[in-house]
Structures are given as structure tokens and as C-alpha cells.
Motif scaffolding. Structure first.
Motif, PDB file in Angstrom:
ATOM      1  N   LEU A   1      -1.506  -0.928  -4.124  1.00  0.00           N
ATOM      2  CA  LEU A   1      -0.834  -2.222  -3.945  1.00  0.00           C
ATOM      3  C   LEU A   1      -0.990  -3.071  -5.198  1.00  0.00           C
ATOM      4  O   LEU A   1      -0.029  -3.724  -5.636  1.00  0.00           O
ATOM      5  CB  LEU A   1      -1.379  -2.965  -2.723  1.00  0.00           C
ATOM      6  CG  LEU A   1      -0.845  -2.517  -1.377  1.00  0.00           C
ATOM      7  CD1 LEU A   1      -1.521  -3.299  -0.251  1.00  0.00           C
ATOM      8  CD2 LEU A   1       0.663  -2.662  -1.300  1.00  0.00           C
ATOM      9  N   SER A   2      -2.176  -3.061  -5.785  1.00  0.00           N
ATOM     10  CA  SER A   2      -2.366  -3.840  -7.009  1.00  0.00           C
ATOM     11  C   SER A   2      -1.541  -3.248  -8.152  1.00  0.00           C
ATOM     12  O   SER A   2      -0.953  -3.976  -8.947  1.00  0.00           O
ATOM     13  CB  SER A   2      -3.844  -3.943  -7.380  1.00  0.00           C
ATOM     14  OG  SER A   2      -4.356  -2.693  -7.737  1.00  0.00           O
ATOM     15  N   GLU A   3      -1.473  -1.930  -8.239  1.00  0.00           N
ATOM     16  CA  GLU A   3      -0.650  -1.278  -9.266  1.00  0.00           C
ATOM     17  C   GLU A   3       0.828  -1.598  -9.061  1.00  0.00           C
ATOM     18  O   GLU A   3       1.554  -1.889 -10.006  1.00  0.00           O
ATOM     19  CB  GLU A   3      -0.880   0.237  -9.233  1.00  0.00           C
ATOM     20  CG  GLU A   3      -0.109   1.017 -10.259  1.00  0.00           C
ATOM     21  CD  GLU A   3      -0.578   0.780 -11.692  1.00  0.00           C
ATOM     22  OE1 GLU A   3       0.158   1.175 -12.610  1.00  0.00           O
ATOM     23  OE2 GLU A   3      -1.659   0.215 -11.904  1.00  0.00           O
ATOM     24  N   TYR A   4       1.261  -1.545  -7.812  1.00  0.00           N
ATOM     25  CA  TYR A   4       2.656  -1.852  -7.484  1.00  0.00           C
ATOM     26  C   TYR A   4       2.979  -3.299  -7.859  1.00  0.00           C
ATOM     27  O   TYR A   4       4.005  -3.579  -8.478  1.00  0.00           O
ATOM     28  CB  TYR A   4       2.896  -1.611  -5.992  1.00  0.00           C
ATOM     29  CG  TYR A   4       4.304  -1.909  -5.546  1.00  0.00           C
ATOM     30  CD1 TYR A   4       5.348  -1.072  -5.927  1.00  0.00           C
ATOM     31  CD2 TYR A   4       4.583  -3.016  -4.749  1.00  0.00           C
ATOM     32  CE1 TYR A   4       6.646  -1.337  -5.516  1.00  0.00           C
ATOM     33  CE2 TYR A   4       5.870  -3.282  -4.343  1.00  0.00           C
ATOM     34  CZ  TYR A   4       6.893  -2.438  -4.732  1.00  0.00           C
ATOM     35  OH  TYR A   4       8.178  -2.707  -4.326  1.00  0.00           O
ATOM     36  N   ARG A   5       2.093  -4.229  -7.516  1.00  0.00           N
ATOM     37  CA  ARG A   5       2.301  -5.643  -7.870  1.00  0.00           C
ATOM     38  C   ARG A   5       2.329  -5.828  -9.382  1.00  0.00           C
ATOM     39  O   ARG A   5       3.148  -6.573  -9.910  1.00  0.00           O
ATOM     40  CB  ARG A   5       1.208  -6.504  -7.248  1.00  0.00           C
ATOM     41  CG  ARG A   5       1.374  -6.712  -5.773  1.00  0.00           C
ATOM     42  CD  ARG A   5       0.362  -7.735  -5.240  1.00  0.00           C
ATOM     43  NE  ARG A   5       0.364  -7.690  -3.796  1.00  0.00           N
ATOM     44  CZ  ARG A   5      -0.674  -7.339  -3.050  1.00  0.00           C
ATOM     45  NH1 ARG A   5      -1.830  -7.039  -3.611  1.00  0.00           N
ATOM     46  NH2 ARG A   5      -0.573  -7.312  -1.744  1.00  0.00           N
ATOM     47  N   ARG A   6       1.428  -5.165 -10.077  1.00  0.00           N
ATOM     48  CA  ARG A   6       1.384  -5.278 -11.530  1.00  0.00           C
ATOM     49  C   ARG A   6       2.676  -4.780 -12.154  1.00  0.00           C
ATOM     50  O   ARG A   6       3.253  -5.432 -13.023  1.00  0.00           O
ATOM     51  CB  ARG A   6       0.193  -4.490 -12.082  1.00  0.00           C
ATOM     52  CG  ARG A   6      -0.008  -4.671 -13.587  1.00  0.00           C
ATOM     53  CD  ARG A   6      -1.101  -3.755 -14.134  1.00  0.00           C
ATOM     54  NE  ARG A   6      -0.746  -2.345 -14.100  1.00  0.00           N
ATOM     55  CZ  ARG A   6       0.113  -1.750 -14.953  1.00  0.00           C
ATOM     56  NH1 ARG A   6       0.704  -2.451 -15.880  1.00  0.00           N
ATOM     57  NH2 ARG A   6       0.362  -0.464 -14.848  1.00  0.00           N
ATOM     58  N   LEU A   7       3.143  -3.630 -11.698  1.00  0.00           N
ATOM     59  CA  LEU A   7       4.379  -3.083 -12.261  1.00  0.00           C
ATOM     60  C   LEU A   7       5.593  -3.933 -11.924  1.00  0.00           C
ATOM     61  O   LEU A   7       6.490  -4.093 -12.739  1.00  0.00           O
ATOM     62  CB  LEU A   7       4.570  -1.642 -11.789  1.00  0.00           C
ATOM     63  CG  LEU A   7       3.622  -0.623 -12.412  1.00  0.00           C
ATOM     64  CD1 LEU A   7       3.746   0.720 -11.722  1.00  0.00           C
ATOM     65  CD2 LEU A   7       3.882  -0.479 -13.896  1.00  0.00           C
ATOM     66  N   ARG A   8       5.595  -4.479 -10.741  1.00  0.00           N
ATOM     67  CA  ARG A   8       6.716  -5.369 -10.364  1.00  0.00           C
ATOM     68  C   ARG A   8       6.717  -6.632 -11.193  1.00  0.00           C
ATOM     69  O   ARG A   8       7.757  -7.123 -11.601  1.00  0.00           O
ATOM     70  CB  ARG A   8       6.645  -5.706  -8.878  1.00  0.00           C
ATOM     71  CG  ARG A   8       7.170  -4.559  -8.037  1.00  0.00           C
ATOM     72  CD  ARG A   8       7.451  -4.933  -6.636  1.00  0.00           C
ATOM     73  NE  ARG A   8       8.447  -5.987  -6.585  1.00  0.00           N
ATOM     74  CZ  ARG A   8       8.723  -6.688  -5.508  1.00  0.00           C
ATOM     75  NH1 ARG A   8       8.062  -6.456  -4.401  1.00  0.00           N
ATOM     76  NH2 ARG A   8       9.644  -7.602  -5.516  1.00  0.00           N
ATOM     77  N   SER A   9       5.514  -7.179 -11.433  1.00  0.00           N
ATOM     78  CA  SER A   9       5.436  -8.436 -12.196  1.00  0.00           C
ATOM     79  C   SER A   9       5.837  -8.201 -13.655  1.00  0.00           C
ATOM     80  O   SER A   9       6.466  -9.062 -14.267  1.00  0.00           O
ATOM     81  CB  SER A   9       4.048  -9.060 -12.118  1.00  0.00           C
ATOM     82  OG  SER A   9       3.107  -8.273 -12.802  1.00  0.00           O
TER      83      SER A   9
END
Length: 178
Positions: free
Chosen positions: A166-174
Motif C-alpha cells: 500500500l505504501s509502495e502503491y501510494r508512493r508510485l501514484r503520488s
């Protein structure tokens, strides 16, 4: 098609073979079932070793290798529930965890091309499941305790996976929004 992928495909064929032997009337069916289960585990270790050693890791292997493992363990647990050896709640907890992982992995791969890789807790859980399953087939007293510990490790692995991805997904989205 390379050798590691062939070994992964072989493991899919070992699943119905395990069920067939487990529910057969053969005199040594549980010993044969243990052999099939151990052979499945051995081919899992072997295909991973060969793929990494000879640099022939494929997307097929990354996706289907863990699926073969999950299906084997779920199948064996279902067989145990059917025979009354374990509580259905154990099977349903593991089933939910695995379905969550499969769906989550598919979403991550589909959206941002991340393949979810195993963490140490998931690997420990898998080893504990193997030990618990073999000890259940051998009807050892400690087997249910080991199985519960395996479930706890599996749940913890799920939590770690979820937080990490989830943190990786959020980072990539941001970073893609910028």
C-alpha cells in the motif's frame, strides 16, 4: 518453456494426485500423500533455485509458482477439514488470506506492474504449514499447535505485505500525479 516453469506446472498436477491418494483406500495412502506433498515442496525449492542460479526467472514463474504453492496448501487443508482433522475456521482464515493476496497481487500487477514477492514471514509460514501438514498426516500430538503458529505467521505476513505494498502503491501514484 524452461525447467523451472515445467516444475511449477508439475506442481499443479500434483494437487489432484494428492487428493486422489488422500481419499483412496490404499493401505499406505497417508505415507504416499506425504511423499507427494514433500515432492511438491522439493520441486518448489528446486525451481526457485534453478531460476535464480541460471538467471531464467520469468513472469510466468513469478505469478504461477506462488499460486501452485497456495493451491497445494489450501487443497491439503480442505482435505483435513473434510476428514475432520482440523477446524474449518483454520481453512477459512488461510483461504481468506490467500484470496486477499491473489486479488491484491493481481491489482498491483495490473495497475503498476509490481509483482508481489515473498517476505520472510510468508516463507516461515510456508515452512510451518509443511511441518504441520506432515505432522498431521503422521498424527503427531503437536501438529495442531504448529498449524496455529503457521496461521499466525501467515496473518502477520499478510499484514506486512499489505503495509509494504500500500505504501509502495501510494508512493508510485503520488510520483505519477506530479
Amino acid at each position: 518453456m524452461n525447467l523451472p516453469n515445467l516444475l511449477t506446472i508439475l506442481r499443479f498436477f500434483l494437487i489432484p494426485l494428492f487428493v486422489l491418494i488422500f481419499f483412496s483406500n490404499l493401505k499406505y495412502r497417508y505415507m504416499i500423500a506425504i511423499g507427494i506433498f514433500l515432492f511438491s515442496g522439493l520441486t518448489d525449492v528446486l525451481d526457485g533455485f534453478i531460476a535464480r542460479r541460471y538467471n531464467i526467472v520469468t513472469k510466468f514463474g513469478k505469478l504461477f509458482d506462488p499460486l501452485a504453492d497456495k493451491l497445494m496448501i489450501l487443497t491439503v487443508l480442505w482435505c483435513f477439514v473434510y476428514k475432520g482433522y482440523i477446524s474449518p475456521i483454520i481453512f477459512y482464515i488461510v483461504l481468506f488470506k490467500e484470496l486477499f493476496m491473489i486479488v491484491g497481487s493481481a491489482i498491483l500487477y495490473g495497475r503498476i506492474k509490481i509483482v508481489v514477492s515473498a517476505n520472510i514471514y510468508g516463507k516461515i509460514a510456508t515452512v510451518l504449514f509443511y511441518i504441520a501438514i506432515i505432522s498431521l498426516l503422521l498424527k503427531l500430538e503437536m501438529s495442531l499447535y504448529i498449524l496455529v503458529i503457521a496461521v499466525i505467521f501467515a496473518i502477520f505476513a499478510l499484514i506486512v505485505y499489505t503495509v509494504k505494498y500500500l505504501s509502495e502503491y501510494r508512493r508510485l501514484r503520488s510520483t505519477s500525479d506530479e
